[in-house]
Enzyme design. Structure first.
Site, short mmCIF file in Angstrom:
data_model
loop_
_atom_site.label_atom_id
_atom_site.label_comp_id
_atom_site.label_asym_id
_atom_site.label_seq_id
_atom_site.Cartn_x
_atom_site.Cartn_y
_atom_site.Cartn_z
N HIS A 25 22.23 -39.75 22.67
CA HIS A 25 23.10 -39.78 21.50
C HIS A 25 22.34 -40.48 20.37
CE1 HIS A 25 23.71 -43.91 22.76
NE2 HIS A 25 24.13 -43.48 23.94
N HIS A 28 20.36 -43.68 21.05
CA HIS A 28 19.00 -43.55 21.59
C HIS A 28 18.02 -43.17 20.49
CE1 HIS A 28 21.32 -42.51 25.41
NE2 HIS A 28 20.50 -43.45 25.85
N GLN A 52 21.12 -47.44 40.86
CA GLN A 52 21.89 -48.40 40.06
C GLN A 52 23.38 -48.07 40.01
OE1 GLN A 52 19.51 -47.39 36.42
NE2 GLN A 52 21.43 -47.76 35.36
N GLU A 140 21.34 -53.21 22.59
CA GLU A 140 22.11 -54.43 22.89
C GLU A 140 23.55 -54.15 23.33
OE1 GLU A 140 21.46 -56.87 19.44
OE2 GLU A 140 19.49 -57.47 20.19
N LYS A 141 23.94 -52.87 23.39
CA LYS A 141 25.28 -52.61 23.95
C LYS A 141 25.29 -53.10 25.40
CE LYS A 141 26.68 -48.63 25.48
NZ LYS A 141 27.06 -49.02 26.87
N ASP A 142 24.19 -52.82 26.11
CA ASP A 142 24.04 -53.34 27.47
C ASP A 142 23.34 -54.68 27.38
OD1 ASP A 142 25.06 -50.94 28.86
OD2 ASP A 142 23.33 -50.00 27.92
N SER A 177 27.70 -44.37 23.51
CA SER A 177 27.38 -44.44 24.93
C SER A 177 27.42 -43.03 25.50
CB SER A 177 28.43 -45.30 25.64
OG SER A 177 28.40 -45.07 27.03
N SER A 178 26.56 -42.79 26.50
CA SER A 178 26.56 -41.47 27.14
C SER A 178 27.91 -41.20 27.79
CB SER A 178 25.48 -41.43 28.22
OG SER A 178 24.25 -41.80 27.65
O1 PAF Z 1 20.42 -48.20 30.16
C1 PAF Z 1 20.05 -47.23 30.83
O2 PAF Z 1 20.12 -46.07 30.42
C2 PAF Z 1 19.51 -47.46 32.24
O3 PAF Z 1 20.15 -48.53 32.85
C3 PAF Z 1 17.98 -47.64 32.29
C4 PAF Z 1 17.54 -48.88 31.56
C5 PAF Z 1 17.30 -46.40 31.67
C6 PAF Z 1 17.51 -47.76 33.74
O4 PAF Z 1 17.85 -46.65 34.49
#
Ligand code: PAF
Length: 272
Positions: A25, A28, A52, A140-142, A177-178
């Protein structure tokens, strides 16, 4: 790719890297544009990392849009898109290392998504090994994710400089966000309301103590069945620990995870 990177390094080029899980999006794309200011060659990876996802259903539902992702990146001045297979990343089978990074890994997302950060840190460290970037860029959202990746890179002593950039928002305030593409249109309006309350929290910070502010935010945001807050915490930016009193030489941030229309959203606001 290994040979190409080696040749670039030999020629003294600074390599920048934006790891993603695709479903790209404008957030990115903005990261890509910011990244270009720091490097000569930019590589974007697209890899939906299974290790993850603490909930297998979440992995199945994760949007996979490779052709349109590549199309978006072709319009950017990015030099390569790296789309590894599962066996490129995990040649010996899927695993995740346990990262000892102290309590900041076990709170917030760490508490609600056990094992999530071990998966993130494992894949990022593996991607760093393959891409060998000089710089890597995260949003920085995450916030907790970028914090832990910086810590991991420091601990590993690798040469990657990890930089983070501010959250990019839709015009209604919703953090990009995706996962947003899974929201129904009514839910988008509800979800956009989250940022409005976060902005008010920033105003309320002048009148309330940290714990009171947390309570104020929870009370004003939580609307069972509409917005279900998983957590909303005020923490220090330096170590993600909770805040007893506002400290002058410390940064403070409110971080939240909330469910809207069956979609788990993250957002945050710097309070200083
Ligand atoms: O934020 C993300 O999209 C993922 O957590 C990452 C950093 C690409 C790791 O898979």
């Amino acid at each position: 790719m290994g040979q190409w990177i080696q040749a670039l390094k030999h020629a003294g080029k600074r390599i920048g890297f934006v790891p993603t899980m695709g479903a790209l999006h404008e957030g990115h794309i903005s990261l890509v544009h910011n990244a270009l200011e720091h490097c000569d060659v930019l590589i974007v990876s697209i890899f939906v990392n299974p290790t993850q996802f603490n909930d297998p259903k979440d992995l199945l539902k994760y949007p996979k849009t490779l052709p349109s992702d590549v199309e978006m990146l072709l319009k950017c001045p990015c030099n390569a898109v790296f789309v590894p297979t599962i066996s490129d990343i995990y040649p010996e089978g899927q695993f995740k290392d346990e990262w000892e990074l102290g309590p900041s890994k076990d709170v917030l997302e760490g508490e609600f998504r056990p094992g999530h950060f071990d998966g993130v840190l494992t894949v990022v460290s593996r991607l760093f090994e393959l891409v060998k970037p000089d710089y890597a860029f995260f949003g920085e959202k995450d916030f907790q994710q970028q914090y832990l990746i910086k810590k991991m890179a420091e601990k590993e002593g690798n040469q990657v400089k990890v930089l983070s950039f501010p959250t990019i928002r839709e015009s209604n305030g919703l953090a990009m966000s995706s996962r947003n593409r899974r929201l129904q249109s009514d839910d988008v309006i509800v979800a956009a309301g989250i940022y409005k309350i976060l902005l008010q929290m920033k105003v309320q910070r002048k009148n309330l103590g940290p714990q009171e502010l947390e309570e104020w935010g929870n009370k004003n945001l939580n609307r069972p069945g509409i917005i279900d807050i998983e957590y909303l915490k005020v923490v220090k930016t330096s170590d993600l620990s909770s805040v007893e009193i506002w400290e002058e030489n410390e940064g403070h941030i409110a971080l939240l995870a909330a469910w809207v229309g069956g979609v788990r959203l993250l957002d945050n606001i710097f309070l200083d």
